[in-house]
Design a protein around this motif. Structure first.
Motif: not given
Length: 237
Positions: A182-187
């Protein structure tokens, strides 16, 4: 007024409970009836009221007090984890320091006893008004339609004014309860920042990109920040 949520004696003579105090019997666990159903103790909070001037008069500083208590806790309970924060209040705020700290850090019983809120100041000047306590942002007098996550992102940067925040820190802090899927990627953070800036309009430059690192909040004359009773500053210690 700055207050810290931790207090002890100076670092050179920090608490040595095991050596200086006769061993005490282990505290008995609280009776089940004293705890809400389905809950269990996981730690404690110690609220301490002392501003930098009073600490200096005692020959110490807030950071010295915090580190001394951390060492004491480390000696007594090596498995304990600690987190220290500062309670900020408007300069010249009245009342006992410890009461100001408890209210600023939203200690439940302190909040419950304080029903007489300060008169609402609905006047919003031009420029950007970031109201931390009410979780609102106004741009030139108009409410900015920030999403929950956009406000969280802006608030995180505001509370760390002038410090460059890496994308990895934003992900780990703002999505700390999200699973790996669920956590987004850095971008993805770049997308959130781009949307936030679009809603800041001509003031978008208050959220600056530090190439190759992350983002930083820079305040200027057109920005007003309202903290209400107080906003913890997570970067002090």
């Amino acid at each position: 007024m700055s207050n810290t949520a931790l207090l002890t004696r100076p670092a050179t003579r920090h608490l040595r409970a095991v050596e200086d105090v006769a061993p005490a019997k282990p505290a008995a666990p609280a009776p089940a009836a004293a705890l809400p159903a389905g809950t269990a103790p996981r730690g404690f909070a110690l609220y301490v009221g002392i501003d930098e001037a009073k600490a200096a008069a005692d020959g110490v500083s807030l950071s010295v007090l915090v580190e001394a208590l951390r060492r004491t806790i480390g000696e007594l309970a090596p498995h304990a984890e600690t987190y220290a924060t500062v309670a900020l209040a408007p300069a010249g705020a009245g009342g006992r320091d410890v009461d100001v700290v408890r209210l600023a850090l939203h200690e439940p019983s302190a909040v419950a006893r304080t029903k007489q809120d300060e008169p609402a100041d609905d006047h919003v000047p031009g420029g950007v008004t970031i109201d931390i306590s009410r979780r609102r942002v106004h741009i030139d007098g108009e409410a900015a339609p920030l999403t929950f996550k956009e406000f969280e992102l802006l608030q995180y940067l505001v509370l760390r004014e002038g410090r460059t925040i890496e994308r990895t820190e934003l992900v780990s802090s703002l999505w700390s309860h999200a699973g790996d899927d669920e956590a987004p990627g850095e971008r993805t953070i770049d997308v959130h920042v781009r949307r936030l800036r679009s809603k800041l309009g001509r003031y978008e430059d208050i959220v600056r990109t530090v190439r190759g690192i992350g983002y930083r909040f820079d305040r200027h004359a057109d920005v007003v920040i309202r903290y209400g009773h107080g906003t913890p500053s997570p970067d002090r210690f």
